[in-house]
Motif scaffolding. Structure first.
Motif, short mmCIF file in Angstrom:
data_model
loop_
_atom_site.label_atom_id
_atom_site.label_comp_id
_atom_site.label_asym_id
_atom_site.label_seq_id
_atom_site.Cartn_x
_atom_site.Cartn_y
_atom_site.Cartn_z
N LEU A 1 37.82 40.10 40.27
CA LEU A 1 37.79 38.64 40.08
C LEU A 1 37.25 38.29 38.70
N ARG A 2 36.18 38.94 38.29
CA ARG A 2 35.60 38.66 36.97
C ARG A 2 36.58 39.01 35.86
N ASP A 3 37.25 40.16 36.00
CA ASP A 3 38.24 40.56 34.99
C ASP A 3 39.35 39.52 34.88
N ALA A 4 39.83 39.02 36.01
CA ALA A 4 40.90 38.01 36.01
C ALA A 4 40.42 36.73 35.32
N GLY B 1 40.10 33.50 29.94
CA GLY B 1 39.20 32.80 29.05
C GLY B 1 38.49 31.63 29.72
N ARG B 2 38.29 31.74 31.02
CA ARG B 2 37.67 30.64 31.78
C ARG B 2 36.22 30.97 32.08
N THR B 3 35.43 29.92 32.24
CA THR B 3 34.01 30.08 32.55
C THR B 3 33.79 30.11 34.06
N LEU B 4 32.64 30.62 34.45
CA LEU B 4 32.25 30.57 35.87
C LEU B 4 32.26 29.13 36.37
N ARG B 5 31.78 28.22 35.54
CA ARG B 5 31.71 26.81 35.94
C ARG B 5 33.10 26.25 36.24
N GLU B 6 34.08 26.56 35.39
CA GLU B 6 35.45 26.07 35.61
C GLU B 6 36.02 26.58 36.92
N LEU C 1 36.92 32.20 51.32
CA LEU C 1 36.36 32.02 49.98
C LEU C 1 37.17 32.82 48.96
N LEU C 2 37.53 34.04 49.31
CA LEU C 2 38.33 34.86 48.41
C LEU C 2 39.67 34.20 48.12
N ALA C 3 40.30 33.64 49.14
CA ALA C 3 41.57 32.94 48.95
C ALA C 3 41.39 31.73 48.03
N SER C 4 40.30 31.02 48.20
CA SER C 4 40.02 29.85 47.36
C SER C 4 39.80 30.24 45.90
N ILE C 5 39.08 31.32 45.68
CA ILE C 5 38.84 31.79 44.31
C ILE C 5 40.16 32.24 43.69
N CYS C 6 40.96 32.97 44.44
CA CYS C 6 42.26 33.42 43.93
C CYS C 6 43.14 32.24 43.58
N GLU C 7 43.14 31.22 44.43
CA GLU C 7 43.93 30.02 44.15
C GLU C 7 43.44 29.34 42.88
N ALA C 8 42.12 29.25 42.72
CA ALA C 8 41.55 28.64 41.52
C ALA C 8 41.94 29.43 40.26
N LEU C 9 42.06 30.74 40.40
CA LEU C 9 42.45 31.59 39.28
C LEU C 9 43.96 31.68 39.12
N VAL D 1 45.94 33.45 40.89
CA VAL D 1 46.27 34.86 41.04
C VAL D 1 46.49 35.10 42.53
N PRO D 2 47.64 35.66 42.92
CA PRO D 2 47.88 35.92 44.34
C PRO D 2 46.81 36.84 44.93
N LEU D 3 46.35 36.49 46.11
CA LEU D 3 45.37 37.31 46.82
C LEU D 3 45.88 38.74 46.97
N SER D 4 47.17 38.89 47.23
CA SER D 4 47.73 40.23 47.41
C SER D 4 47.55 41.09 46.17
N LEU D 5 47.65 40.49 44.99
CA LEU D 5 47.49 41.28 43.76
C LEU D 5 46.03 41.65 43.53
N VAL D 6 45.12 40.75 43.90
CA VAL D 6 43.69 41.07 43.80
C VAL D 6 43.37 42.24 44.72
N LEU D 7 43.85 42.16 45.96
CA LEU D 7 43.59 43.23 46.92
C LEU D 7 44.25 44.54 46.50
N ARG D 8 45.42 44.44 45.90
CA ARG D 8 46.10 45.65 45.41
C ARG D 8 45.29 46.30 44.30
N GLU D 9 44.80 45.49 43.37
CA GLU D 9 43.98 46.03 42.27
C GLU D 9 42.72 46.69 42.82
#
Length: 109
Positions: free
Chosen positions: A12-15, A20-25, A51-59, A61-69
């Motif tokens: 998540l942090r790498d994404a 180029g986004r901040t934690l706040r954003e 929560l993970l789905a919400s963070i992925c949506e905010a980024l 980035v599909p949840l499936s790709l995060v889980l794959r990584e």
């Protein structure tokens, strides 16, 4: 020892940093406190599936790709060899379910 929450946090942090986004954003877009998101990224808190789905949506980035990584990182840590492509039939299935094509994903085979 492999700790799943650390691997998820790293991905998540790498994404976020690649964008180029901040934690706040991201915390604002995901509707989660900045402190909690920071703890998730550092592997100190377990993110629920919601929560993970919400963070992925905010980024965006599909949840499936995060889980794959995450899965790929764990496989490497376990000494397994992983494929470096997503099979065409998997991508076709994603698109058939309404997934938008992404520029960084290309079908193989």
């Amino acid at each position: 020892m492999i700790v799943l929450r650390r691997e998820i946090g790293d991905v998540l942090r790498d994404a976020r940093q690649r964008q180029g986004r901040t934690l706040r954003e991201v915390s604002s877009a995901a509707r989660v406190s900045l402190g909690y998101l920071s703890e998730v990224e550092r592997g100190q808190k377990e993110a629920s599936s919601e929560l993970l789905a919400s963070i992925c949506e905010a980024l965006d980035v599909p949840l499936s790709l995060v889980l794959r990584e995450v899965s790929d990182r764990i496989a490497v840590a376990e000494g397994l060899q992983i494929p470096d492509t997503i099979p065409a039939d998997v991508l076709a299935g994603m698109y058939a379910r309404g997934g938008a094509p992404r520029g960084d994903l290309t079908p193989v085979g």
